[in-house]
Design a protein around this motif. Structure first.
Motif, mmCIF file in Angstrom:
data_model
loop_
_atom_site.group_PDB
_atom_site.id
_atom_site.type_symbol
_atom_site.label_atom_id
_atom_site.label_comp_id
_atom_site.label_asym_id
_atom_site.label_seq_id
_atom_site.Cartn_x
_atom_site.Cartn_y
_atom_site.Cartn_z
ATOM 1 N N GLY A 75 0.701 -1.147 -0.090
ATOM 2 C CA GLY A 75 -0.095 -0.028 0.198
ATOM 3 C C GLY A 75 0.783 1.169 -0.001
ATOM 4 N N ALA A 76 1.907 1.264 -0.426
ATOM 5 C CA ALA A 76 3.018 2.392 -0.330
ATOM 6 C C ALA A 76 3.886 2.485 -1.786
ATOM 7 C CB ALA A 76 3.735 2.520 0.467
ATOM 8 N N VAL A 77 4.114 3.444 -2.239
ATOM 9 C CA VAL A 77 4.979 3.563 -3.250
ATOM 10 C C VAL A 77 6.342 4.478 -2.917
ATOM 11 C CG1 VAL A 77 3.381 3.203 -5.288
ATOM 12 C CG2 VAL A 77 3.817 5.588 -4.556
ATOM 13 N N GLY A 78 7.606 4.257 -3.595
ATOM 14 C CA GLY A 78 8.619 5.080 -3.257
ATOM 15 C C GLY A 78 9.092 6.082 -4.285
ATOM 16 N N LEU A 79 9.570 7.289 -3.730
ATOM 17 C CA LEU A 79 9.977 8.357 -4.573
ATOM 18 C C LEU A 79 11.430 8.710 -4.297
ATOM 19 C CD1 LEU A 79 8.847 10.350 -6.708
ATOM 20 C CD2 LEU A 79 7.874 11.853 -4.670
ATOM 21 N N VAL A 80 12.271 8.409 -5.269
ATOM 22 C CA VAL A 80 13.977 8.777 -5.229
ATOM 23 C C VAL A 80 14.205 9.761 -5.816
ATOM 24 C CG1 VAL A 80 16.035 7.489 -5.193
ATOM 25 C CG2 VAL A 80 13.891 6.042 -4.835
ATOM 26 N N PHE A 81 14.895 10.851 -4.932
ATOM 27 C CA PHE A 81 15.425 12.010 -5.558
ATOM 28 C C PHE A 81 16.735 12.223 -4.986
ATOM 29 C CE2 PHE A 81 11.022 14.357 -4.609
ATOM 30 C CZ PHE A 81 10.743 14.053 -6.060
ATOM 31 N N PRO A 82 17.867 12.816 -5.729
ATOM 32 C CA PRO A 82 18.960 13.268 -4.999
ATOM 33 C C PRO A 82 19.020 14.007 -3.735
ATOM 34 C CG PRO A 82 18.867 14.535 -7.227
ATOM 35 C CD PRO A 82 17.650 13.537 -7.063
ATOM 36 N N GLY A 83 18.002 14.996 -3.748
ATOM 37 C CA GLY A 83 17.794 15.717 -2.577
ATOM 38 C C GLY A 83 16.661 16.458 -2.695
ATOM 39 N N LEU A 84 16.413 17.290 -1.808
ATOM 40 C CA LEU A 84 14.865 17.991 -1.649
ATOM 41 C C LEU A 84 15.044 19.596 -1.683
ATOM 42 C CD1 LEU A 84 13.316 15.647 0.916
ATOM 43 C CD2 LEU A 84 12.820 15.744 -1.599
ATOM 44 N N SER A 85 16.051 20.070 -1.825
ATOM 45 C CA SER A 85 16.056 21.532 -1.672
ATOM 46 C C SER A 85 15.424 22.291 -3.024
ATOM 47 C CB SER A 85 17.518 22.135 -1.631
ATOM 48 O OG SER A 85 18.220 21.726 -2.812
ATOM 49 N N GLY A 86 14.887 23.379 -2.710
ATOM 50 C CA GLY A 86 14.267 24.265 -3.708
ATOM 51 C C GLY A 86 12.858 23.881 -4.074
ATOM 52 N N HIS A 94 11.804 -3.327 -1.070
ATOM 53 C CA HIS A 94 11.421 -4.520 -0.374
ATOM 54 C C HIS A 94 10.149 -3.960 0.582
ATOM 55 C CE1 HIS A 94 14.852 -7.255 -0.445
ATOM 56 N NE2 HIS A 94 15.157 -6.436 -0.933
ATOM 57 N N ARG A 95 9.846 -2.746 0.327
ATOM 58 C CA ARG A 95 8.828 -2.266 1.479
ATOM 59 C C ARG A 95 7.634 -1.163 0.648
ATOM 60 N NH1 ARG A 95 11.049 1.539 3.732
ATOM 61 N NH2 ARG A 95 13.375 1.133 3.344
ATOM 62 N N VAL A 96 7.905 -1.178 -0.840
ATOM 63 C CA VAL A 96 6.781 -0.593 -1.799
ATOM 64 C C VAL A 96 6.156 -1.583 -2.765
ATOM 65 C CG1 VAL A 96 7.850 1.636 -0.895
ATOM 66 C CG2 VAL A 96 8.656 0.388 -2.920
ATOM 67 N N ASP A 97 5.381 -0.911 -3.520
ATOM 68 C CA ASP A 97 4.811 -1.507 -4.480
ATOM 69 C C ASP A 97 5.196 -1.189 -5.843
ATOM 70 O OD1 ASP A 97 3.026 -3.226 -2.819
ATOM 71 O OD2 ASP A 97 1.746 -1.623 -2.870
ATOM 72 N N GLY A 98 5.912 -0.014 -5.992
ATOM 73 C CA GLY A 98 6.739 0.393 -6.987
ATOM 74 C C GLY A 98 7.662 1.731 -6.666
ATOM 75 N N LEU A 99 8.292 2.059 -7.503
ATOM 76 C CA LEU A 99 9.561 3.192 -7.392
ATOM 77 C C LEU A 99 9.481 4.055 -8.528
ATOM 78 C CD1 LEU A 99 12.550 1.306 -6.070
ATOM 79 C CD2 LEU A 99 11.261 2.743 -4.801
ATOM 80 N N ALA A 100 9.214 5.470 -8.153
ATOM 81 C CA ALA A 100 9.518 6.515 -9.069
ATOM 82 C C ALA A 100 10.917 7.136 -9.003
ATOM 83 C CB ALA A 100 8.603 7.680 -8.922
ATOM 84 N N VAL A 101 11.687 7.214 -9.875
ATOM 85 C CA VAL A 101 13.163 7.491 -9.651
ATOM 86 C C VAL A 101 13.628 8.830 -10.481
ATOM 87 C CG1 VAL A 101 15.668 6.929 -9.657
ATOM 88 C CG2 VAL A 101 13.928 5.342 -9.017
ATOM 89 N N GLU A 154 17.666 -1.294 -13.841
ATOM 90 C CA GLU A 154 17.174 -2.664 -14.300
ATOM 91 C C GLU A 154 17.149 -3.661 -13.344
ATOM 92 O OE1 GLU A 154 20.161 -3.415 -17.427
ATOM 93 O OE2 GLU A 154 18.939 -2.661 -18.921
ATOM 94 N N GLU A 155 17.988 -3.540 -12.283
ATOM 95 C CA GLU A 155 17.828 -4.447 -10.970
ATOM 96 C C GLU A 155 16.590 -4.167 -10.216
ATOM 97 O OE1 GLU A 155 20.534 -5.930 -7.198
ATOM 98 O OE2 GLU A 155 21.317 -4.672 -8.604
ATOM 99 N N LEU A 156 16.132 -3.021 -10.008
ATOM 100 C CA LEU A 156 14.943 -2.745 -9.226
ATOM 101 C C LEU A 156 13.844 -2.984 -10.073
ATOM 102 C CD1 LEU A 156 16.252 0.855 -8.223
ATOM 103 C CD2 LEU A 156 15.486 -1.175 -6.887
ATOM 104 N N ALA A 157 13.936 -2.845 -11.483
ATOM 105 C CA ALA A 157 12.792 -3.252 -12.205
ATOM 106 C C ALA A 157 12.510 -4.690 -12.262
ATOM 107 C CB ALA A 157 12.876 -2.967 -13.759
ATOM 108 N N GLY A 158 13.207 -5.591 -11.775
ATOM 109 C CA GLY A 158 13.274 -6.961 -11.631
ATOM 110 C C GLY A 158 12.475 -7.293 -10.373
ATOM 111 N N MET A 159 12.413 -6.445 -9.484
ATOM 112 C CA MET A 159 11.775 -6.570 -8.450
ATOM 113 C C MET A 159 10.430 -5.965 -8.069
ATOM 114 S SD MET A 159 15.160 -5.481 -5.873
ATOM 115 C CE MET A 159 14.330 -5.692 -4.541
ATOM 116 N N VAL A 160 10.245 -4.748 -8.493
ATOM 117 C CA VAL A 160 9.002 -3.679 -8.588
ATOM 118 C C VAL A 160 8.618 -3.107 -9.810
ATOM 119 C CG1 VAL A 160 9.021 -3.745 -5.872
ATOM 120 C CG2 VAL A 160 9.923 -2.023 -7.161
#
Length: 341
Positions: free
Chosen positions: A64-75, A116-123, A134-140
């Motif tokens: 019931g969760a998805v991940g959002l991957v950023f280099p940083g959060l400023s701005g 391991h803890r989400v249903d998908g990732l946005a990077v 590609e490795e991540l896409a083999g998981m979620v």
């Protein structure tokens, strides 16, 4: 007996397909041709590959969760992205986990742990290598945000090059400027790379000598101040500074003021994004408007559809249009909009 510890990447190599295709075949999700399916299954049977348990549990959406991957959060850019992404996730009653990689010694391992803890990732584009994606896409399910992914990993981005070409032509043709400098690091971001290419393309189209190498700085306001200090100390000062984003352009505005220069009378400055401050500063900033919230919302929507099997991972990259916004920092008297992309 096959090797039960064989990875999805190795199976993909043996079968001549992407890691994402191995994941779809082993988990029974998505669309794969019968010939490709047989080739992957043959490699799995011969070498004993066992898919990750998360892939088998994905159809049930157990997290019931998805991940959002950023280099940083400023701005403001990242703030807009998060708001757009989260608004779409909230509508689907899905929580969002955010991971920033810039302060982590082993960011790849951290992102894989998040998978391991989400249903998908946005990077965000450029944050992780193609091999890790590609490795991540083999998981979620994985979607690249504001960039392009490797084969089998879908992406959502905005149009960058054509709009930057149009903006640069406006400066070269309508304002007859020649000494333009580009501020931004093309190797640091897919977006900046495309904007730099669009900047150069304007010179090519007009048959002008190509511009000098960019001033390679980051995308925050202090980086713009630093770039201005470098450029405005030269014996031959630029007529205009074309920045890779609005934050940098605002920093250049500060730097120009510190050198006693008037904008646009002594120096033209432009940005990219059309952040809220772009219309509020004096002079108002000529820039390129990109739909940041829509970009993030469309990414979240696609990711959620992939997680439930309602979208195809091999679909085309979604490219959203951008728009040149002409204001007074380039020397124009009135605000106008010019469509690009």
């Amino acid at each position: 007996m096959g090797n039960a510890r064989l990875t999805a990447r190795e199976v993909a190599r043996l079968a001549g397909v992407s890691v994402a295709t191995v994941s779809r075949v082993s988990n029974g999700t998505g669309q794969v041709s019968e010939e490709t399916r047989r080739r992957v299954l043959r490699a799995i049977e011969e070498h004993g590959y066992r898919p990750h348990h998360l892939g088998q549990a994905l159809a049930a959406r157990r997290h019931g969760a998805v991940g959002l991957v950023f280099p940083g959060l400023s701005g403001p850019y990242f703030s807009e992205l998060i708001q757009g992404f989260e608004s779409e996730a909230v509508n689907s009653r899905t929580s969002v986990h955010i991971l920033c990689t810039h302060l982590r010694a082993d960011s790849d391992a951290e992102v894989i742990d998040m998978a391991h803890r989400v249903d998908g990732l946005a990077v965000l584009g450029g944050t992780l290598s193609d091999e890790t994606l590609e490795e991540l896409a083999g998981m979620v399910p994985v979607v690249v945000l504001a960039g392009d992914g490797p084969p089998g990993v879908p992406a959502v981005r905005v149009e960058n090059a054509a709009s930057m070409t149009e903006l640069t032509r406006h400066l070269l043709v309508d304002h007859a400027l020649r000494r333009l400098e580009f501020v931004g690091n093309p190797s640091g971001s897919p977006d900046v790379s495309e904007r730099w290419a669009g900047f150069r393309e304007a010179y090519r189209q007009l048959g002008l000598p190509l511009p000098r190498a960019p001033i390679r700085v980051g995308l925050q306001q202090p980086d713009g101040v630093f770039a201005a200090q470098q450029l405005l100390r030269r014996s031959i000062r630029p007529q205009g500074i074309v920045c890779a984003n609005d934050e940098t352009a605002l920093g250049v505005l500060v730097g120009a003021s510190g050198h006693g220069l008037r904008v646009p009378e002594d120096l033209v400055i432009t940005g990219f994004d059309d952040a809220p401050m772009a219309a509020l500063v004096t002079p108002a900033l000529t820039t390129v408007r990109q739909p940041v919230r829509e970009l993030a919302a469309r990414t979240a929507r696609l990711l959620l559809q992939l997680a439930t099997g309602d979208a195809d991972r091999d679909g085309p990259t979604l490219v959203l249009p951008t728009e040149v916004v002409v204001r007074s920092s380039c020397g124009c008297a009135a605000t106008g909009h010019r469509r690009a992309g």
